[in-house]
Write a protein that holds these residues in place. Structure first.
Motif, PDB file in Angstrom:
ATOM      1  N   SER A   1     -13.888 -20.523 -20.318  1.00 13.13           N
ATOM      2  CA  SER A   1     -13.433 -21.225 -19.107  1.00 13.13           C
ATOM      3  C   SER A   1     -12.345 -20.385 -18.458  1.00 13.13           C
ATOM      4  O   SER A   1     -11.300 -20.147 -19.066  1.00 13.13           O
ATOM      5  N   VAL A   2     -12.619 -19.955 -17.234  1.00 13.25           N
ATOM      6  CA  VAL A   2     -11.682 -19.090 -16.525  1.00 13.25           C
ATOM      7  C   VAL A   2     -11.125 -19.854 -15.321  1.00 13.25           C
ATOM      8  O   VAL A   2     -11.888 -20.487 -14.585  1.00 13.25           O
TER       9      VAL A   2
ATOM     10  N   THR B   1     -25.867 -14.876 -12.423  1.00 13.42           N
ATOM     11  CA  THR B   1     -26.075 -16.244 -12.899  1.00 13.42           C
ATOM     12  C   THR B   1     -27.482 -16.326 -13.493  1.00 13.42           C
ATOM     13  O   THR B   1     -28.272 -15.398 -13.323  1.00 13.42           O
ATOM     14  N   ALA B   2     -27.791 -17.424 -14.197  1.00 10.13           N
ATOM     15  CA  ALA B   2     -29.129 -17.555 -14.781  1.00 10.13           C
ATOM     16  C   ALA B   2     -30.180 -17.615 -13.673  1.00 10.13           C
ATOM     17  O   ALA B   2     -29.938 -18.199 -12.614  1.00 10.13           O
ATOM     18  N   LYS B   3     -31.359 -17.035 -13.927  1.00 13.39           N
ATOM     19  CA  LYS B   3     -32.485 -17.095 -12.984  1.00 13.39           C
ATOM     20  C   LYS B   3     -32.824 -18.560 -12.715  1.00 13.39           C
ATOM     21  O   LYS B   3     -32.828 -19.372 -13.649  1.00 13.39           O
ATOM     22  N   PHE B   4     -33.126 -18.921 -11.479  1.00  8.37           N
ATOM     23  CA  PHE B   4     -33.257 -20.348 -11.176  1.00  8.37           C
ATOM     24  C   PHE B   4     -34.196 -20.649 -10.020  1.00  8.37           C
ATOM     25  O   PHE B   4     -34.566 -19.756  -9.250  1.00  8.37           O
ATOM     26  N   LEU B   5     -34.556 -21.926  -9.930  1.00 12.35           N
ATOM     27  CA  LEU B   5     -35.241 -22.466  -8.746  1.00 12.35           C
ATOM     28  C   LEU B   5     -34.512 -23.745  -8.361  1.00 12.35           C
ATOM     29  O   LEU B   5     -34.132 -24.535  -9.235  1.00 12.35           O
TER      30      LEU B   5
ATOM     31  N   ILE C   1     -14.185 -21.329 -13.413  1.00 12.02           N
ATOM     32  CA  ILE C   1     -15.500 -20.701 -13.589  1.00 12.02           C
ATOM     33  C   ILE C   1     -15.950 -20.923 -15.024  1.00 12.02           C
ATOM     34  O   ILE C   1     -15.288 -20.493 -15.970  1.00 12.02           O
ATOM     35  N   GLY C   2     -17.053 -21.633 -15.174  1.00 12.10           N
ATOM     36  CA  GLY C   2     -17.663 -21.813 -16.487  1.00 12.10           C
ATOM     37  C   GLY C   2     -18.585 -20.636 -16.716  1.00 12.10           C
ATOM     38  O   GLY C   2     -19.564 -20.453 -15.992  1.00 12.10           O
ATOM     39  N   LEU C   3     -18.246 -19.794 -17.691  1.00 14.56           N
ATOM     40  CA  LEU C   3     -19.003 -18.556 -17.903  1.00 14.56           C
ATOM     41  C   LEU C   3     -19.785 -18.592 -19.194  1.00 14.56           C
ATOM     42  O   LEU C   3     -19.339 -19.178 -20.190  1.00 14.56           O
ATOM     43  N   MET C   4     -20.946 -17.944 -19.180  1.00 15.22           N
ATOM     44  CA  MET C   4     -21.635 -17.612 -20.432  1.00 15.22           C
ATOM     45  C   MET C   4     -21.544 -16.090 -20.550  1.00 15.22           C
ATOM     46  O   MET C   4     -21.918 -15.374 -19.618  1.00 15.22           O
TER      47      MET C   4
ATOM     48  N   GLU D   1     -21.358 -22.415 -14.054  1.00 16.32           N
ATOM     49  CA  GLU D   1     -20.972 -23.404 -13.045  1.00 16.32           C
ATOM     50  C   GLU D   1     -19.604 -23.053 -12.487  1.00 16.32           C
ATOM     51  O   GLU D   1     -18.822 -22.341 -13.109  1.00 16.32           O
ATOM     52  N   PHE D   2     -19.368 -23.563 -11.278  1.00 10.09           N
ATOM     53  CA  PHE D   2     -18.021 -23.567 -10.724  1.00 10.09           C
ATOM     54  C   PHE D   2     -17.526 -25.003 -10.740  1.00 10.09           C
ATOM     55  O   PHE D   2     -18.300 -25.932 -10.468  1.00 10.09           O
ATOM     56  N   ASN D   3     -16.240 -25.173 -11.041  1.00 13.99           N
ATOM     57  CA  ASN D   3     -15.589 -26.438 -10.756  1.00 13.99           C
ATOM     58  C   ASN D   3     -14.411 -26.110  -9.855  1.00 13.99           C
ATOM     59  O   ASN D   3     -13.971 -24.955  -9.803  1.00 13.99           O
ATOM     60  N   VAL D   4     -13.914 -27.105  -9.179  1.00 17.02           N
ATOM     61  CA  VAL D   4     -12.903 -26.810  -8.159  1.00 17.02           C
ATOM     62  C   VAL D   4     -11.581 -27.508  -8.472  1.00 17.02           C
ATOM     63  O   VAL D   4     -10.831 -27.881  -7.585  1.00 17.02           O
TER      64      VAL D   4
END
Ligand code: AMP
Ligand code: GLY
Length: 417
Positions: free
Chosen positions: A192-193, A115-119, A268-271, A281-284
């Motif tokens: 979008s998976v 996933t993207a690097k984050f804080l 699963i929202g993928l780049m 992101e995940f959506n459910v």
């Protein structure tokens, strides 16, 4: 069989339509539904979960399908299950993959999923110092649910700081923004998976692509989604294997370890960056408008949904049509900025191999009215993506309401290859 569908968009309409077309002896109920779901079943006049439980018991509802994330975040699945009612979707705890971006990012880190690097932080000074370390642009996300509006892509550090400040103070998104995620910007294309899950096993649906920006060429503000198509050939075999092995399997195993077994739709929202899938992101739940192009391609939707609720997906196969689908969202004049005046929808003709999935519509004196942001989705089907596109746009041209706007380039990522 009696099925209750929770939600009011074109997503829920498309689930209902697909179930009607593939299953005999079906009675459908909606909460709250929209002006067009009334033609497929009965709209209930409550959204209260306890009232829905009582209704389901009294009327012997066999299955509830949750379309929208709001119901899931409120724990509708837990409450239905406690009352021994069958329901398709994740529990409130598992729905945190969508309802808390902080939970989701920490989960991805813990289980080594790219996933993207984050804080994650609730503190402005921490936010500022991380913002200084990232290259531009910088992505700022509110932790909680914000109906797709909680993500800001800041082009300058000043903007990143001021947006963080507005979120943390509660000014932009209330409590949903009091904790935030700051992350690096990933450059690539999005997919979008969708995996239907039963805690252990999963069935992957055809990969779709959404078009989140309002205007052609992916310009303008973000929206709930202006159109989608499936299957996308951008997801080749190698990429699909990575998605299964490096994302879906570790996610289902991780959720089990966290005591949050995942049932329902994992979206699963993928780049895709240099052929590597990163989770944005995940959506459910199903995506909207992705659901509207997936449903017409699936021949056995009810079998999949029931197998998910009964933990027997390993015994079931996905039965797919050998076709493509494109959905073009027709939105109201002022979408996504502000409400538009209601106006009557006139449909001249629905060409063969096309249909409408309705969203922001109401029925008033027998007239179907455009009454919302995203009004309806024109879905075209065909043996090629090009055929599907022609059908969808032919249908678009046959529909009129005041201020109708739609993108003319749905599917452009696929056509530009
Ligand atoms: P999300 O709700 O997290 O999927 O974000 C909404 C949209 O913002 C995504 O569909 C992307 O178009 C964009 N976005 C979110 N995070 C990033 C990122 N790290 N890099 C680039 N674009 C992003
Ligand atoms: N199409 C994106 C979403 O449903 O969140």
């Amino acid at each position: 069989m009696k099925i209750l569908i929770l939600g009011s968009g074109a997503r829920e309409y498309s689930i209902a339509l697909a179930l009607k077309q593939t299953t005999k002896n079906l009675d459908l109920y909606f909460s709250p539904g929209n002006g067009a779901t009334q033609n497929l079943g009965i709209n209930l006049d409550t959204k209260d979960i306890n009232e829905l439980v009582n209704y389901a018991k009294e009327n012997k509802i066999d299955l509830c399908i949750v379309g929208s994330e709001d119901f899931l975040a409120k724990g509708v699945v837990d409450i239905f299950k406690k009352n021994n009612l069958a329901i398709f979707g994740p529990t409130k705890a598992a729905a945190m993959l969508e309802s808390s971006k902080i939970f989701m990012k920490n989960f991805l880190n813990k289980y080594n999923i790219k996933t993207a690097k984050f804080l994650t932080t609730g503190n402005l000074d921490e936010a500022k110092s991380f913002i200084q370390k990232l290259t531009l642009p910088i992505v700022i996300k509110a932790d909680g649910l914000c109906a797709g509006k909680g993500v800001i892509i800041a082009l300058t550090r000043e903007e990143a700081i001021s947006e963080s400040k507005k979120m943390l103070s509660g000014e932009s998104f209330g409590d949903a923004g009091k904790s935030i995620v700051i992350e690096e910007f990933l450059e690539g294309y999005e997919l979008s998976v969708f995996a239907i899950c039963d805690g252990n096993d999963f069935i992957l649906l055809p990969v779709a692509q959404d078009h989140k920006k309002l205007l052609d060429g992916d310009k303008g503000p973000n929206t709930g989604g202006m159109g989608a198509y499936a299957p996308s050939h951008l997801a080749n075999e190698e990429l699909l294997n990575k998605i299964k092995k490096d994302i879906i399997i570790p996610t289902l195993e991780g959720m089990k370890k966290e005591n949050k077994e995942f049932y329902g739709v994992l979206f699963i929202g993928l780049m895709i960056v240099k052929n590597e899938p990163y989770v944005l992101e995940f959506n459910v739940r199903f995506g909207d408008p992705e659901c509207e192009v997936l449903m017409p391609l699936i021949k056995n939707p009810l079998e999949l949904i029931l197998a998910s609720t009964q933990k027997r997906l390993k015994d079931v196969r996905l039965d797919l049509k050998d076709e493509f689908a494109i959905g073009v969202v027709c939105a109201s004049k002022n979408y996504p900025y502000k409400n538009s005046e209601k106006s009557e929808i006139i449909i001249k003709n629905i060409p063969k191999n096309s249909h409408i999935s309705y969203a922001g519509v109401s029925l008033e004196n027998d007239k179907l009215m455009a009454n919302g942001g995203r009004i309806l989705v024109c879905v075209g089907l065909g043996k090629s993506l090009n055929d599907a596109k022609q059908k969808a746009y032919e249908l678009c041209d046959n529909i009129h309401f005041e201020g109708k706007q739609f993108r003319k380039d749905i599917g452009f990522w696929a056509f530009k290859q």
